[in-house]
Write a protein that holds these residues in place. Structure first.
Motif, PDB file in Angstrom:
ATOM      1  N   GLY A 247      45.470  33.891  84.679  1.00 41.82           N
ATOM      2  CA  GLY A 247      44.221  34.231  85.326  1.00 41.82           C
ATOM      3  C   GLY A 247      44.286  35.591  85.983  1.00 41.82           C
ATOM      4  O   GLY A 247      45.356  36.189  86.136  1.00 41.82           O
ATOM      5  N   LEU A 248      43.117  36.105  86.361  1.00 41.78           N
ATOM      6  CA  LEU A 248      43.046  37.333  87.150  1.00 41.78           C
ATOM      7  C   LEU A 248      43.095  36.928  88.611  1.00 41.78           C
ATOM      8  O   LEU A 248      42.218  36.204  89.084  1.00 41.78           O
ATOM      9  N   HIS A 249      44.099  37.378  89.329  1.00 43.95           N
ATOM     10  CA  HIS A 249      44.344  36.874  90.679  1.00 43.95           C
ATOM     11  C   HIS A 249      43.899  37.815  91.798  1.00 43.95           C
ATOM     12  O   HIS A 249      44.108  37.514  92.965  1.00 43.95           O
ATOM     13  N   ARG A 356      56.503  36.984  81.479  1.00 43.59           N
ATOM     14  CA  ARG A 356      56.784  36.906  82.912  1.00 43.59           C
ATOM     15  C   ARG A 356      56.071  35.740  83.588  1.00 43.59           C
ATOM     16  O   ARG A 356      56.640  35.098  84.470  1.00 43.59           O
ATOM     17  N   TRP A 357      54.835  35.452  83.179  1.00 40.46           N
ATOM     18  CA  TRP A 357      54.025  34.510  83.945  1.00 40.46           C
ATOM     19  C   TRP A 357      53.897  33.111  83.327  1.00 40.46           C
ATOM     20  O   TRP A 357      53.304  32.234  83.935  1.00 40.46           O
ATOM     21  N   ALA A 397      42.628  50.518  81.916  1.00 36.60           N
ATOM     22  CA  ALA A 397      42.259  49.236  82.517  1.00 36.60           C
ATOM     23  C   ALA A 397      43.397  48.231  82.384  1.00 36.60           C
ATOM     24  O   ALA A 397      43.683  47.461  83.314  1.00 36.60           O
ATOM     25  N   ASP A 398      44.066  48.222  81.234  1.00 36.92           N
ATOM     26  CA  ASP A 398      45.217  47.334  81.035  1.00 36.92           C
ATOM     27  C   ASP A 398      46.297  47.614  82.084  1.00 36.92           C
ATOM     28  O   ASP A 398      46.861  46.691  82.684  1.00 36.92           O
ATOM     29  N   PHE A 399      46.571  48.891  82.280  1.00 33.27           N
ATOM     30  CA  PHE A 399      47.602  49.273  83.244  1.00 33.27           C
ATOM     31  C   PHE A 399      47.205  48.851  84.659  1.00 33.27           C
ATOM     32  O   PHE A 399      48.020  48.305  85.416  1.00 33.27           O
ATOM     33  N   ASN A 400      45.943  49.078  85.014  1.00 27.68           N
ATOM     34  CA  ASN A 400      45.479  48.719  86.357  1.00 27.68           C
ATOM     35  C   ASN A 400      45.496  47.209  86.581  1.00 27.68           C
ATOM     36  O   ASN A 400      45.831  46.733  87.662  1.00 27.68           O
ATOM     37  N   GLN A 401      45.120  46.458  85.541  1.00 29.05           N
ATOM     38  CA  GLN A 401      45.159  45.000  85.646  1.00 29.05           C
ATOM     39  C   GLN A 401      46.591  44.523  85.857  1.00 29.05           C
ATOM     40  O   GLN A 401      46.845  43.628  86.681  1.00 29.05           O
ATOM     41  N   SER A 408      49.121  41.129  93.453  1.00 26.02           N
ATOM     42  CA  SER A 408      48.429  39.963  94.011  1.00 26.02           C
ATOM     43  C   SER A 408      49.059  38.635  93.612  1.00 26.02           C
ATOM     44  O   SER A 408      48.870  37.618  94.299  1.00 26.02           O
ATOM     45  N   TYR A 409      49.816  38.609  92.508  1.00 32.55           N
ATOM     46  CA  TYR A 409      50.391  37.350  92.016  1.00 32.55           C
ATOM     47  C   TYR A 409      51.727  37.677  91.345  1.00 32.55           C
ATOM     48  O   TYR A 409      51.852  37.610  90.126  1.00 32.55           O
ATOM     49  N   PRO A 410      52.725  38.059  92.105  1.00 30.49           N
ATOM     50  CA  PRO A 410      53.973  38.576  91.529  1.00 30.49           C
ATOM     51  C   PRO A 410      54.734  37.590  90.653  1.00 30.49           C
ATOM     52  O   PRO A 410      55.487  37.994  89.772  1.00 30.49           O
ATOM     53  N   SER A 411      54.548  36.300  90.900  1.00 28.68           N
ATOM     54  CA  SER A 411      55.215  35.298  90.062  1.00 28.68           C
ATOM     55  C   SER A 411      54.363  34.028  90.023  1.00 28.68           C
ATOM     56  O   SER A 411      53.585  33.768  90.956  1.00 28.68           O
TER      57      SER A 411
END
Length: 417
Positions: A247-249, A356-357, A397-401, A408-411
């Protein structure tokens, strides 16, 4: 006898984000038509596009309701068939309030009736519907912020923390507010934290009802989405299921998906269709379902009676939702129901973030293998809409996301918060 061809379509889209572009792309793929966007400012998702005509109104990005409605009515005066597509809750609210004058101007508005839209966005009604269908519901307390604090704070004793806090009625009135600390969804670890959040919202001038709910536990991969279209006869003529992988966190994007594994899930699809029937919903829909990792039970968390921000994943699965809408609203054709059955990956963030996620090793291996067989689909990457500036924006945008996700959601966590 030769039938008279209908006028060319003119989708009029309210918004500037990836959901807006995705809708324009789906219309273009199905009918070859250009869309019109109406907004207060330019944004990379819709800029420099050969399939979109952008109309920017207002001063400095400020766009009030009166100016928006006047602009929409002016735009509708053409030889094309205008189809009005709201994407955000506040835009749905605007269209519903001005529906009669917009339809008088010639707009096709593929939303359910106003009362059904109101019912579908009411979380209390959703709980009642789920109970009537024998589906599990989460313990929910209503905090009416127009009442005395002692009244709504007393109900929090029923909640087992951690809890989720969100607006009861889809966030329309809530979304029109602008205040520091505003989020679509809040989480609270304790009753004291919940009281602090509600007090902040009350202080910002919100007098509606917030819901405080027991949290459905599970990381992002326990969340599913059902997106589709139900026609005027009540038949779901297009539906696709997707498992949220990531998700986008960021606070303003919570509830939106960054990566979706497009794969059918007949059990959850049946639940979504039963909820739609119980609500008597028509038009586009996006339904969020989450499986509790502790019990395996599915909970219907949200029903959006509109096009969802990530709805392009349905096209990845083989279902073009705009075809279903045009056949119903404009051509009067009863389509044979279509289910998205083509497995794939929709990725608005770099797909290698899966490494990673995603904690489930078996799922991670399957997704990596799937990406080798069929490359992930990025909603902004449309080969019929080439432009160097669009290409540059997509990768920026990919890089910024990615950077925002790490911040905001490191792990991954057991609660996805």
């Amino acid at each position: 006898m030769t039938s008279t061809p209908r006028p060319e379509l003119m989708p009029v889209l309210l918004g500037t984000d990836v959901g807006t572009y995705s809708c324009a792309r789906m219309f273009h793929e199905a009918f070859g038509c250009r869309s019109v966007t109406v907004s207060g400012l330019s944004r990379g998702s819709i800029s420099y596009s050969s399939i979109i005509d952008n109309v920017y109104v207002g001063r400095g990005g400020t766009l009030d309701d009166e100016l928006m409605i006047k602009t929409l009515i002016d735009i509708a005066d053409t030889d094309r068939t205008p189809i009005l597509m709201p994407f955000m809750d506040r835009d749905v609210d605007l269209v519903v309030r001005h529906r009669s004058e917009l339809e008088a101007a010639g707009y096709i508005i593929p939303l359910a009736s106003n009362d059904v839209v109101e019912r579908a966005t009411d979380k209390g009604v959703l709980n009642e519907v789920c109970s009537s269908l024998g589906l599990p519901t989460v313990t929910t307390v209503e905090a009416n912020l127009s009442e005395d604090r002692a009244v709504w704070s007393a109900g929090l004793a029923e909640i087992t923390f951690p809890a989720v806090i969100k607006p009861k009625e889809g966030g329309t009135a809530f979304g029109r507010l602008q205040f520091t600390g505003q989020r679509k969804v809040y989480t609270a670890e304790t009753v004291e934290e919940a009281l602090s959040i509600l007090t902040m919202i009350e202080g910002a001038g919100f007098t509606g009802t917030m819901l405080v709910q027991d949290m459905v536990v599970g990381d992002d991969t326990y969340s599913w989405i059902a997106s589709g279209y139900v026609d005027s006869r009540g038949t779901v003529t297009g539906i696709s299921m997707g498992r949220q992988i990531l998700g986008l966190h960021q606070s303003s994007f919570i509830g939106n998906a960054g990566i979706i594994h497009v794969i059918d899930n007949p059990e959850l699809r049946s639940i979504a269709e039963n909820v739609i029937a119980a609500l008597d919903l028509r038009g586009f829909f996006a339904i969020d379902i989450k499986i509790d990792s502790r019990t395996g039970e599915p909970y219907v968390l949200d029903v959006n009676p509109r096009w969802g921000r990530g709805s392009y994943y349905a096209a990845v699965g083989g279902v073009n939702l705009t075809r279903a809408m045009v056949a119903d609203f404009i051509d009067g054709i009863a389509l044979t129901p279509r289910v998205g059955d083509r497995e794939g990956i929709y990725a608005f963030v770099p797909p290698l973030t899966i490494l990673r996620w995603v904690r489930d090793r078996k799922l991670r291996r399957h997704l990596m293998s799937l990406m080798l067989r069929r490359p992930p689909v990025h909603p902004l990457s449309y080969w019929k809409d080439p432009n160097v500036k669009r290409f540059a924006y997509r990768y920026a945008a990919d890089f910024n996301q990615l950077r925002s996700l790490i911040s905001s959601y490191p792990s991954p966590s057991d609660t996805a918060f």
